[in-house]
Write a protein that holds these residues in place. Structure first.
Motif, PDB file in Angstrom:
ATOM      1  N   UNK A  48      83.151  63.280   9.721  1.00 21.72           N
ATOM      2  CA  UNK A  48      83.433  64.192   8.714  1.00 21.72           C
ATOM      3  C   UNK A  48      83.267  65.609   8.747  1.00 21.72           C
ATOM      4  N   UNK A  49      82.031  65.900   9.759  1.00 24.76           N
ATOM      5  CA  UNK A  49      81.667  67.273  10.091  1.00 24.76           C
ATOM      6  C   UNK A  49      82.110  67.771  10.708  1.00 24.76           C
ATOM      7  N   UNK A  50      82.035  67.164  11.870  1.00 26.96           N
ATOM      8  CA  UNK A  50      83.421  67.868  12.820  1.00 26.96           C
ATOM      9  C   UNK A  50      84.777  68.369  12.096  1.00 26.96           C
ATOM     10  N   UNK A  51      85.038  66.767  11.276  1.00 28.13           N
ATOM     11  CA  UNK A  51      86.243  67.559  11.213  1.00 28.13           C
ATOM     12  C   UNK A  51      86.241  68.623  10.735  1.00 28.13           C
ATOM     13  N   UNK A  52      85.184  68.795   9.732  1.00 26.79           N
ATOM     14  CA  UNK A  52      85.213  69.976   8.759  1.00 26.79           C
ATOM     15  C   UNK A  52      85.070  70.860   9.583  1.00 26.79           C
ATOM     16  N   UNK A  53      84.184  71.228  10.488  1.00 26.72           N
ATOM     17  CA  UNK A  53      84.270  72.516  11.487  1.00 26.72           C
ATOM     18  C   UNK A  53      85.467  72.403  11.763  1.00 26.72           C
ATOM     19  N   UNK A  54      86.400  71.931  12.377  1.00 29.43           N
ATOM     20  CA  UNK A  54      87.245  71.819  12.792  1.00 29.43           C
ATOM     21  C   UNK A  54      88.782  73.002  11.883  1.00 29.43           C
ATOM     22  N   UNK A  55      88.374  72.710  10.603  1.00 28.02           N
ATOM     23  CA  UNK A  55      89.283  72.394   9.640  1.00 28.02           C
ATOM     24  C   UNK A  55      90.411  71.680   9.728  1.00 28.02           C
ATOM     25  N   UNK A  56      90.307  70.591   9.543  1.00 27.11           N
ATOM     26  CA  UNK A  56      91.099  69.062   9.797  1.00 27.11           C
ATOM     27  C   UNK A  56      91.190  68.237   7.975  1.00 27.11           C
ATOM     28  N   UNK A  57      90.366  69.530   7.467  1.00 24.61           N
ATOM     29  CA  UNK A  57      90.599  68.322   6.016  1.00 24.61           C
ATOM     30  C   UNK A  57      91.153  67.312   5.454  1.00 24.61           C
ATOM     31  N   UNK A  58      92.433  67.908   6.082  1.00 20.82           N
ATOM     32  CA  UNK A  58      93.124  66.319   5.648  1.00 20.82           C
ATOM     33  C   UNK A  58      92.948  64.735   5.487  1.00 20.82           C
ATOM     34  N   UNK A  59      91.967  64.929   6.768  1.00 21.34           N
ATOM     35  CA  UNK A  59      91.061  63.193   6.736  1.00 21.34           C
ATOM     36  C   UNK A  59      90.379  63.591   6.961  1.00 21.34           C
ATOM     37  N   UNK A 111      78.293  72.284  21.617  1.00 16.02           N
ATOM     38  CA  UNK A 111      79.410  73.178  22.005  1.00 16.02           C
ATOM     39  C   UNK A 111      80.281  73.965  21.193  1.00 16.02           C
ATOM     40  N   UNK A 112      79.649  73.463  20.376  1.00 22.43           N
ATOM     41  CA  UNK A 112      81.132  74.050  19.465  1.00 22.43           C
ATOM     42  C   UNK A 112      82.201  73.527  19.788  1.00 22.43           C
ATOM     43  N   UNK A 113      82.812  72.514  20.486  1.00 20.92           N
ATOM     44  CA  UNK A 113      83.723  71.895  20.490  1.00 20.92           C
ATOM     45  C   UNK A 113      84.232  70.968  19.404  1.00 20.92           C
ATOM     46  N   UNK A 114      84.536  71.196  18.048  1.00 19.25           N
ATOM     47  CA  UNK A 114      85.394  70.660  17.472  1.00 19.25           C
ATOM     48  C   UNK A 114      86.193  69.363  17.348  1.00 19.25           C
ATOM     49  N   UNK A 115      86.713  69.511  17.717  1.00 16.42           N
ATOM     50  CA  UNK A 115      88.501  68.652  18.176  1.00 16.42           C
ATOM     51  C   UNK A 115      87.617  67.711  18.669  1.00 16.42           C
ATOM     52  N   UNK A 116      86.919  67.647  19.882  1.00 15.96           N
ATOM     53  CA  UNK A 116      86.555  67.101  21.145  1.00 15.96           C
ATOM     54  C   UNK A 116      85.323  66.334  20.699  1.00 15.96           C
ATOM     55  N   UNK A 117      84.651  66.657  20.241  1.00 12.73           N
ATOM     56  CA  UNK A 117      84.165  65.930  18.934  1.00 12.73           C
ATOM     57  C   UNK A 117      84.345  65.045  17.488  1.00 12.73           C
ATOM     58  N   UNK A 118      85.340  65.967  17.720  1.00 14.73           N
ATOM     59  CA  UNK A 118      85.936  64.124  16.563  1.00 14.73           C
ATOM     60  C   UNK A 118      86.383  62.973  17.047  1.00 14.73           C
ATOM     61  N   UNK A 119      86.739  63.781  18.014  1.00 17.68           N
ATOM     62  CA  UNK A 119      87.741  62.900  18.949  1.00 17.68           C
ATOM     63  C   UNK A 119      86.389  61.612  19.651  1.00 17.68           C
ATOM     64  N   UNK A 120      85.561  62.172  19.629  1.00 19.92           N
ATOM     65  CA  UNK A 120      84.057  61.330  20.268  1.00 19.92           C
ATOM     66  C   UNK A 120      83.553  60.543  19.129  1.00 19.92           C
TER      67      UNK A 120
END
Length: 74
Positions: free
Chosen positions: A63-74, A35-44
């Motif tokens: 890692x892919x969900x974090x990358x798509x959410x631009x959360x590179x540090x994690x 659905x494009x909710x990369x932040x929610x996906x990263x939590x799951x």
């Protein structure tokens, strides 16, 4: 004999419940990702990694969900 049977039954029940939670986390993470909710996906996926952090596929999805959410540090 009954004590051993009860112990074995409880261990099997815990294993079944444990596996179900992992499947649910992955299912909801996949749905959120689609659905494009990369932040929610990263939590799951993070919750799924708490259950099994040795599975490369789970780590990859996280890692892919974090990358798509631009959360590179994690």
């Amino acid at each position: 004999m009954r004590k051993w049977l009860l112990c074995i039954s409880l261990i099997m029940l815990v294993g079944i419940c444990h596996g179900q939670k992992l499947k649910d986390f992955l299912k909801y993470g996949d749905e959120a990702f689609a659905d494009g909710d990369y932040y929610g996906a990263s939590l799951y996926y993070a919750k799924a990694m708490e259950v099994d952090s040795n599975d490369f596929e789970i780590v990859w999805r996280y890692a892919e969900s974090l990358r798509m959410y631009n959360e590179y540090e994690k």
